[in-house]
Design a protein around this motif. Structure first.
Motif, short mmCIF file in Angstrom:
data_model
loop_
_atom_site.label_atom_id
_atom_site.label_comp_id
_atom_site.label_asym_id
_atom_site.label_seq_id
_atom_site.Cartn_x
_atom_site.Cartn_y
_atom_site.Cartn_z
N GLY A 696 68.19 54.48 11.08
CA GLY A 696 68.97 54.30 9.86
C GLY A 696 68.29 53.48 8.79
O GLY A 696 68.93 53.11 7.80
N ALA A 697 66.99 53.20 8.95
CA ALA A 697 66.29 52.37 7.97
C ALA A 697 66.26 53.03 6.60
O ALA A 697 65.99 54.23 6.48
CB ALA A 697 64.87 52.09 8.45
N THR A 698 66.53 52.24 5.59
CA THR A 698 66.41 52.71 4.20
C THR A 698 65.36 51.89 3.45
O THR A 698 65.18 52.05 2.25
CB THR A 698 67.76 52.60 3.47
N SER A 699 64.68 51.02 4.17
CA SER A 699 63.55 50.26 3.66
C SER A 699 62.49 50.31 4.76
O SER A 699 62.49 51.26 5.56
CB SER A 699 63.99 48.82 3.34
N LEU A 700 61.60 49.35 4.85
CA LEU A 700 60.64 49.24 5.93
C LEU A 700 60.85 47.94 6.68
O LEU A 700 61.47 47.00 6.17
CB LEU A 700 59.20 49.30 5.39
N TRP A 701 60.31 47.87 7.89
CA TRP A 701 60.51 46.71 8.74
C TRP A 701 59.25 45.86 8.81
O TRP A 701 58.13 46.35 8.61
CB TRP A 701 60.88 47.15 10.15
N GLU A 702 59.45 44.58 9.15
CA GLU A 702 58.32 43.66 9.32
C GLU A 702 57.49 44.01 10.55
O GLU A 702 56.27 43.96 10.52
CB GLU A 702 58.84 42.22 9.42
N GLN A 703 58.18 44.35 11.63
CA GLN A 703 57.53 44.78 12.86
C GLN A 703 57.93 46.23 13.12
O GLN A 703 58.84 46.76 12.51
CB GLN A 703 57.99 43.90 14.04
N TRP A 704 57.24 46.86 14.08
CA TRP A 704 57.63 48.23 14.41
C TRP A 704 59.01 48.26 15.06
O TRP A 704 59.73 49.25 14.98
CB TRP A 704 56.59 48.88 15.32
N ASN A 705 59.41 47.15 15.71
CA ASN A 705 60.80 47.03 16.13
C ASN A 705 61.56 46.26 15.06
O ASN A 705 60.97 45.79 14.08
CB ASN A 705 60.90 46.32 17.49
N HIS A 713 57.59 45.06 3.16
CA HIS A 713 56.85 46.00 2.32
C HIS A 713 55.46 46.33 2.80
O HIS A 713 54.90 47.35 2.38
CB HIS A 713 56.74 45.42 0.91
N TYR A 714 54.83 45.52 3.66
CA TYR A 714 53.39 45.70 3.81
C TYR A 714 53.01 47.00 4.49
O TYR A 714 51.90 47.51 4.28
CB TYR A 714 52.71 44.50 4.47
N ARG A 715 53.89 47.60 5.26
CA ARG A 715 53.57 48.91 5.85
C ARG A 715 53.68 50.05 4.83
O ARG A 715 53.43 51.20 5.16
CB ARG A 715 54.49 49.19 7.03
N SER A 716 54.02 49.70 3.59
CA SER A 716 54.01 50.72 2.54
C SER A 716 52.59 51.12 2.16
O SER A 716 52.40 52.03 1.36
CB SER A 716 54.75 50.22 1.31
N ASN A 717 51.58 50.46 2.78
CA ASN A 717 50.20 50.79 2.43
C ASN A 717 49.83 52.23 2.80
O ASN A 717 48.81 52.75 2.34
CB ASN A 717 49.20 49.80 3.04
#
Length: 851
Positions: A696-705, A713-717
């Motif tokens: 159900g994520a509508t953004s990104l997470w800090e960790q994969w869990n 935001h950093y996984r937006s790379n």
């Protein structure tokens, strides 16, 4: 320690302008230590100089931007010409919040102990220029009047308390003709922000409020070049649910994790409701309960780093039938709003349709423009692009943050990890420039930088104060923002202004590095943090630390030569050679043929990106020369294969950390592993983007869990790969003066449908047959759009901006290519194992394989 509740002061100044003079222009120069809302004759100031529209989209919020207040205070300038009157009284009015200057709520970040912390203060200058060239100037002084306002408490972390009864008592205090009563008194003239810092300061402790202590140095007042925070849309709840039958506590779901301002609009309120208080608390997740009396729903409060309420508002009603309020001095990061006492106020249960406008959210954004768009025929990739765009914008309110809810801090390494992708989708030139200019203010005498910018020096172990004592220790992976981001601003925008401005400060930091990385310790330094948030083990962070240190030396060499700092440039060129040799000697495993001891995927991806790979064919005086190994090209190819093999071995799941992944995706495509990268991005299960979406994520997470922040935001790379590899748009010289369009065309069938939940894993595998991207560069629009034709050829349409020369690489798919007029064939070539026909073109739109 309890948070101090002090009412936010309101200020006003009435004045008249000379009659018979025509106003040519009026400029308001506005600064504050803390936050300020400002009106002219009851109208809020706007960024376009026009009267505010009803939706308030042009009204700046959270003025002024955060800075290191003992060193620098920022100011903004606004056109207020249209808001002034030449006949009769004018009134300028302000309300002051504590902002980042006067935080009192205790938290792990110790803002309440910052040496500059104090009551908020305002500095304003209104200059009205007439058609005849004469001018009237009005400044903040003892002629302003002040009173306690209706906001009885405010905190950037905890939220706000608002008493509508006090607002009614004050009346229309912002408007002309208002008569001040005994509540109003002359404003107190406070000392300006600054410090008594120095080797032997003559004043110690908190600064006095109204007297200038001996040795005081005022902060520099500097223009704020970044766009202010604006509202770009309003969200209404998609559901209203009681936490349990009869609980009287309601949860509003806005359907999207966001950063914004809560807005309350009450109508039809009975006078006997006066004094009732609504409690509004924002959170990102429903973490417990099934909605029954035995197990009520619960909105998580992420206050494990905070010793007071987090993201909680209290609104006390007045007798008015219609009441409106919006938070002014804080912003929340949340999806859910938990509301207490709502039924008592309404006299009934809330209804989604009837109460659609009761509690809305104005979405907050730093006001930079969108410059990039990316879309495909794969719904899953499009959803990921949507999520990462929300994550980036949610965490770019005033500065790059790590989460807009529990921390709101400018972690440097987090910012660097996604800065390139943000430079493609948004015009972040001004906001990043403004933030990077805070770095020198936060550097301490040893040359060290904190991992959070800005950061108050009252905590984190600074000068024996409490808190995490690693905040100012050298951490190359986080210090990377200081070197990587200025170079990106130059690469994408042609902005070289920071090179000279920061060079001596960067030099001071790296001089400190030389005491940590020494020949005696084989140039091995274990920082407090290194590879972060990867699926694989981070290993020894000395590896990533040395890789970044070498990258910094390369920057100092190249930038130093451009600045004619030849002595320092030569020093760093020599140091980079020494460090490269040490990196290979320390971490290259000859028997395995790759780098070891750190985060394997990360260090090998960065080795390719930072030119650390050894080769037997290199000149003997090259520090990367290594006898007995393969050639440089063969070793790079082997490392790229290693990255791909590690993903495949993990059932097509991403392994890299937030730094390595910044470079890995493009490397995979350049070496022929676009299918592997695409499968990893669209793979179900842990770890991966699709698992987040399935949850159900509508953004990104800090960790994969979802153990930590779920608004990161950093996984937006990965968006860099979307634009530069799938669409193929990449500058080949500064500010797109020359560019290359070289799309890599995947062939594998990958998941293409958005999952309903984690059990929904059959996601309609299909080939990616359409990609479209565009970027508004400083030279104009560049675009790349390709379709896979039924005959297997690639229909490629491109747009090249003015004053730009482009190489267009058209994938052949082993078939002939039909080229349009206006392009010149250059050569046949290959990249990533695929064949291309390469053309040269200048400004215009071109379509290949159209017929």
């Amino acid at each position: 320690m309890l948070p101090i509740a002090t009412p936010a002061p309101v200020l006003r100044r009435a004045f008249t302008l000379p009659r018979g003079r025509s106003i040519a222009k009026a400029r308001l120069h506005l600064s504050a230590a803390g936050n300020v809302t400002f009106t002219v004759n009851g109208d809020p100031i706007t960024v376009d100089g026009k009267r505010a529209a009803q939706d308030g989209t042009k009204v700046p919020r959270l003025l002024t931007d955060q800075s290191t207040y003992d060193r620098t205070v920022l100011y903004d300038t606004f056109d207020v010409t249209a808001l002034l009157e030449t006949d009769g009284e004018n009134v300028v009015a302000a309300e002051l919040g504590r902002g980042w200057y006067g935080v009192t709520t205790p938290q792990e970040w110790y803002w309440q102990l910052a040496p500059y912390a104090g009551q908020p203060r305002l500095r304003a200058k209104l200059v009205v220029t007439y058609s005849d060239g004469s001018a009237t100037t009005l400044v903040t002084d003892e002629n302003w009047l002040s009173a306690d306002g209706p906001t009885t408490f405010d905190s950037v972390y905890s939220g706000e308390k608002y008493d509508a009864r006090r607002a009614d008592q004050l009346g229309e205090w912002r408007s002309p003709g208002y008569r001040t009563g005994r509540d109003w008194r002359p404003a107190t003239v406070l000392i300006q922000p600054g410090s008594c810092a120095g080797p032997s300061p003559k004043h110690h402790g908190a600064l006095p409020a109204t007297t200038v202590p001996e040795g005081f140095k005022p902060a520099v007042v500097r223009a704020h070049e970044a766009e202010p925070v604006l509202v770009n849309q309003t969200l209404r709840p998609v559901s209203i649910t009681e936490t349990a039958p009869g609980s009287g506590i309601w949860v509003l779901d806005y359907g999207q994790i966001l950063t914004g301002f809560v807005r309350l609009q009450l109508t039809g309120i009975r006078p006997d409701k006066e004094g009732l208080t609504l409690r509004l608390r924002g959170g990102n997740r429903i973490v417990a309960g099934d909605g029954t009396a035995a197990s009520p729903l619960s909105v998580e409060e992420e206050n494990f780093q905070h010793d007071a309420n987090l993201q909680t508002h209290y609104y006390t009603l007045s007798r008015r039938s219609t009441q409106t309020w919006e938070q002014q001095f804080s912003h929340f990061g949340f999806r859910y709003l938990e509301v207490m006492n709502l039924e008592a106020v309404l006299g009934r249960a809330p209804d989604l349709t009837r109460d659609a406008d009761l509690l809305t959210v104005d979405v907050a954004r730093t006001g930079f423009a969108r410059t990039g768009t990316f879309t495909t025929d794969n719904a899953l990739l499009n959803r990921l692009q949507r999520n990462l765009e929300w994550a980036e914008q949610n965490n770019l309110v005033q500065k790059p943050t790590d989460t807009p809810s529990r921390e709101k801090n400018g972690w440097t390494g987090d910012a660097m990890a996604s800065s390139e992708s943000e430079s493609l989708t948004w015009d972040v030139n001004a906001v990043f420039t403004n933030w990077l200019r805070h770095f020198p203010d936060n550097q301490i005498s040893t040359g060290q930088l904190p991992m959070i910018v800005p950061l108050g020096k009252g905590g984190f172990g600074y000068d024996h104060t409490p808190g995490w004592n690693a905040a100012w220790k050298a951490v190359p992976a986080w210090d990377s923002a200081y070197f990587v981001m200025p170079w990106e601003l130059y690469t994408y925008y042609g902005n070289s202004s920071l090179f000279e401005e920061l060079y001596d400060h960067q030099d001071r930091l790296l001089k400190y590095y030389e005491t940590l990385f020494t020949a005696e310790n084989d140039f091995k330094f274990e920082a407090s943090l290194g590879a972060y948030s990867g699926a694989e083990s981070p290993g020894n962070n000395a590896v990533i630390s040395l890789a970044f240190y070498i990258h910094f030396c390369d920057y100092m060499d190249e930038v130093g030569r451009g600045l004619d700092r030849t002595e320092r440039a030569a020093h760093y060129a020599k140091l980079a050679r020494t460090l490269r040799k040490a990196f290979i000697a320390n971490y290259w495993d000859t028997s395995k043929g790759y780098f070891t001891q750190g985060s394997i995927s990360s260090e090998n991806a960065m080795a390719i990106a930072f030119d650390l790979v050894p080769g037997s064919d290199l000149n003997h005086d090259d520090p990367r020369h290594l006898a007995g190994t393969k050639t440089l090209a063969e070793n790079k190819k082997a490392l790229a294969k290693l990255l791909a093999d590690r993903i495949v071995a993990a059932d097509q799941h991403i392994q890299n950390d937030m730094y390595g992944s910044r470079y890995e995706f493009n490397i995979l495509s350049e070496y022929g592993y676009t299918d592997v990268a695409l499968k990893a991005v669209t793979q179900t299960g842990m770890p991966g983007y699709v698992h987040q979406i399935a949850r159900g994520a509508t953004s990104l997470w800090e960790q994969w869990n979802d153990r930590l922040s779920v608004n990161h935001h950093y996984r937006s790379n990965v968006a860099t790969w979307f634009y530069q590899s799938l669409a193929g748009i990449k500058p080949t010289s500064t500010a797109y003066e020359s560019l290359r369009i070289r799309p890599y065309i995947p062939s594998a069938a990958v998941n293409s449908r958005v999952p309903k939940d984690t059990q929904d894993t059959e996601l309609s595998p299909a080939t990616l047959d359409h990609v479209s991207a565009s970027i508004e560069t400083v030279r104009g629009k560049v675009s790349s759009e390709w379709h896979r034709r039924p005959d297997g050829r690639i229909d490629l349409a491109v747009t090249i901006p003015y004053n730009t020369e482009a190489e267009i690489w058209v994938p052949t798919q082993d078939k002939p290519v039909t080229a349009p007029r206006g392009v010149a064939f250059v050569r046949d070539d290959t990249s990533g194992g695929a064949a291309y026909k390469v053309y040269r073109a200048r400004a215009g739109s071109y379509r290949f394989n159209a017929g």
